[in-house]
Motif scaffolding. Structure first.
Motif, short mmCIF file in Angstrom:
data_model
loop_
_atom_site.label_atom_id
_atom_site.label_comp_id
_atom_site.label_asym_id
_atom_site.label_seq_id
_atom_site.Cartn_x
_atom_site.Cartn_y
_atom_site.Cartn_z
N HIS A 337 0.78 -0.94 -0.43
CA HIS A 337 0.05 -0.30 -0.53
C HIS A 337 0.75 1.46 -0.40
CE1 HIS A 337 -3.86 2.22 1.78
NE2 HIS A 337 -3.41 2.62 0.74
N ILE A 338 2.30 1.38 0.35
CA ILE A 338 2.77 2.41 0.56
C ILE A 338 3.48 2.56 -0.62
CG2 ILE A 338 4.69 3.32 2.23
CD1 ILE A 338 2.31 3.07 3.90
N LYS A 339 4.06 1.75 -0.76
CA LYS A 339 4.26 1.53 -2.53
C LYS A 339 3.65 2.38 -3.60
CE LYS A 339 6.24 -1.56 -6.01
NZ LYS A 339 6.67 -2.17 -6.74
N ALA A 340 2.18 2.30 -3.07
CA ALA A 340 1.19 2.00 -4.30
C ALA A 340 0.85 4.33 -3.75
CB ALA A 340 0.29 1.66 -4.64
N LEU A 341 0.21 3.99 -3.14
CA LEU A 341 0.59 5.61 -2.61
C LEU A 341 1.45 6.82 -2.58
CD1 LEU A 341 -1.49 5.02 1.02
CD2 LEU A 341 -2.21 5.67 -1.04
N SER A 342 2.97 5.99 -2.00
CA SER A 342 4.03 7.21 -2.61
C SER A 342 4.41 6.92 -4.29
CB SER A 342 5.40 6.53 -1.96
OG SER A 342 5.70 4.59 -2.57
N GLU A 343 4.03 6.12 -4.91
CA GLU A 343 4.28 5.93 -7.00
C GLU A 343 2.86 7.63 -7.07
OE1 GLU A 343 3.47 2.25 -8.29
OE2 GLU A 343 5.41 2.19 -7.44
N ILE A 344 1.91 7.21 -6.68
CA ILE A 344 0.56 8.45 -6.65
C ILE A 344 1.46 9.88 -6.33
CG2 ILE A 344 -1.49 9.28 -5.80
CD1 ILE A 344 -2.47 5.94 -5.71
N ILE A 345 1.77 9.70 -4.87
CA ILE A 345 2.32 11.17 -4.34
C ILE A 345 3.76 11.54 -5.97
CG2 ILE A 345 4.13 12.23 -2.55
CD1 ILE A 345 2.02 10.58 -1.25
N GLU A 346 4.41 10.72 -5.86
CA GLU A 346 5.68 11.06 -7.47
C GLU A 346 4.73 11.20 -8.36
OE1 GLU A 346 8.81 11.39 -6.22
OE2 GLU A 346 9.25 10.10 -4.93
N THR A 347 3.68 11.07 -8.97
CA THR A 347 3.63 11.15 -10.17
C THR A 347 2.89 13.04 -10.22
OG1 THR A 347 3.84 8.61 -10.66
CG2 THR A 347 1.55 10.62 -11.81
N ASN A 348 2.45 13.42 -8.60
CA ASN A 348 1.70 14.34 -8.75
C ASN A 348 2.42 15.13 -8.20
OD1 ASN A 348 -1.85 13.90 -9.07
ND2 ASN A 348 -1.11 12.38 -8.17
N LEU A 349 3.93 14.65 -7.75
CA LEU A 349 5.01 15.67 -7.48
C LEU A 349 5.76 16.37 -8.74
CD1 LEU A 349 6.11 15.35 -4.00
CD2 LEU A 349 5.15 16.64 -4.47
N GLN A 350 5.39 15.98 -9.86
CA GLN A 350 6.36 15.73 -11.15
C GLN A 350 5.85 17.28 -11.55
OE1 GLN A 350 5.11 13.26 -14.18
NE2 GLN A 350 5.27 11.60 -12.80
N GLY A 351 7.20 17.78 -11.85
CA GLY A 351 7.50 19.35 -11.40
C GLY A 351 8.11 20.43 -10.27
N TRP A 352 8.11 19.73 -9.50
CA TRP A 352 8.26 20.23 -8.59
C TRP A 352 8.99 20.16 -7.69
CZ3 TRP A 352 2.79 20.93 -5.17
CH2 TRP A 352 1.53 21.65 -5.70
N VAL A 353 9.40 18.56 -7.67
CA VAL A 353 11.20 18.00 -7.54
C VAL A 353 11.24 17.19 -7.71
CG1 VAL A 353 9.74 18.10 -4.58
CG2 VAL A 353 9.28 16.17 -5.99
N GLY A 354 12.49 17.51 -7.80
CA GLY A 354 13.66 16.94 -8.89
C GLY A 354 13.71 15.62 -8.91
#
Length: 354
Positions: A337-354
């Motif tokens: 679950h943490i893997k799924a949530l962290s991947e979703i977060i990373e996708t939504n952070l694109q352009g904000w963090v490197g």
């Protein structure tokens, strides 16, 4: 999850010496869940239920009709019954509800994953739509810590006006009170995300492998809503059905091995059917002796799963002749679950963090 008193705050270059120190710019990830009372006694329960049931996204009846009924009748009785239900599942060691414990554990694991990759550029915390910690308090804490961007993540896989939308509403209201308002994004529902579906499937496979006898059918129970909301355009029902279909396909099952139901009916209106509490009894009457139940719409076990499913719905099945009732816990802070949530977060952070 982080220290709001940033020790690295400095005066901007070329600013006068008396200019206030400004923290290093960061990106915040704010996890949101439904909420929890501070205690199961009468007054904390009443405060929590009043906030929850006064939300027009949850109960959209005219306040002129609803509020007198709520304040004079419902809130004079329901805090006692709801309090008893919460008491039966309360985490006495930590003095809090399981939802609070699990959401904190999820947030700590997500913070580690994200901070291991991005360092102190990311701060991660959680809030509740109702009760504490409030959305407003955590938005303020993040802005004080230097968050110039905030990704707001309601932990609801499926969109509904009474869950995702009201959480977003509260987030936007909190932003309205900030002098220096951060940029903001919200995470869209993830009901069909492949990694989320995989996590659900793994939880089913694990539960079935550990069961003494394999369940004859899996009941996938989602929180209900009035039929009227579906007709008004809320996509929740369709998204729930798709999650079940994708889960069935991932497990390689046919329609006889899995079914979709809805729980937590409230009030006089017709809600989404079939009702879980009635359907499990029907399954028992039809000769099903062993069933499993899971609740994919909840990201963390809470009153609706630990008390309603594992007590009330289980009792309905057994009273109708059922013998083996297996509750498959929510994904909680499971690694998949943490893997799924962290991947979703990373996708939504694109352009904000490197």
């Amino acid at each position: 999850m982080f220290d709001a008193q940033d020790k690295t705050a400095t005066c901007p270059v070329h600013a006068p010496s008396d200019h206030p120190a400004i923290p290093k710019a960061k990106t915040g990830v704010l996890i949101a869940n439904l909420g929890t009372p501070d205690h199961y006694s009468y007054w904390p329960m009443r405060r929590y239920l009043n906030e929850f049931l006064s939300d027009r996204r949850v109960i959209d009846y005219s306040p002129w009709l609803w509020q007198p009924l709520l304040q004079l009748v419902i809130l004079s009785k329901r805090p006692f019954t709801s309090g008893e239900a919460y008491k039966s599942i309360w985490n006495e060691d930590k003095g809090e509800s399981p939802l609070m414990t699990i959401t904190r554990d999820q947030t700590e694991k997500l913070a580690k994953v994200l901070q291991d990759k991005h360092g102190d550029e990311i701060v991660v915390d959680f809030c509740m739509r109702y009760g504490n910690p409030s959305t407003k308090s955590k938005v303020r804490k993040m802005t004080e810590a230097g968050c110039t961007r905030i990704l707001f993540f309601p932990l609801y896989p499926h969109y509904a006006g009474a869950t995702s939308a009201t959480a977003n509403d509260q987030f936007f209201r909190a932003l309205m009170e900030e002098t220096w308002q951060p940029s903001a994004r919200t995470v869209e529902p993830y009901f069909e995300n492949p990694t989320y579906i995989e996590a659900l499937a793994q939880s089913v496979e694990k539960a079935y492998a550990e069961a003494e006898e394999k369940p004859e059918i899996l009941v996938v129970s989602y929180h209900g809503m009035p039929q009227r909301y579906l007709k008004q355009g809320d996509p929740y029902h369709c998204q729930c059905q798709k999650t079940t279909r994708l889960l069935k396909e991932r497990l390689g099952w046919d329609d006889t091995q899995i079914t979709t139901t809805f729980q937590s009916v409230f009030g006089p209106e017709e809600w989404l059917r079939p009702y879980t509490v009635e359907h499990v009894a029907k399954l028992a009457e039809e000769g099903k002796k062993r069933i499993a139940v899971m609740a994919p719409a909840f990201s963390a076990d809470c009153i609706e799963t630990l008390e309603e499913i594992n007590e009330e719905i289980k009792e309905s099945f057994e009273e109708a002749g059922g013998e083996e009732f297996l509750y498959i816990p929510c994904l909680n802070d499971d690694d998949a679950h943490i893997k799924a949530l962290s991947e979703i977060i990373e996708t939504n952070l694109q352009g904000w963090v490197g």
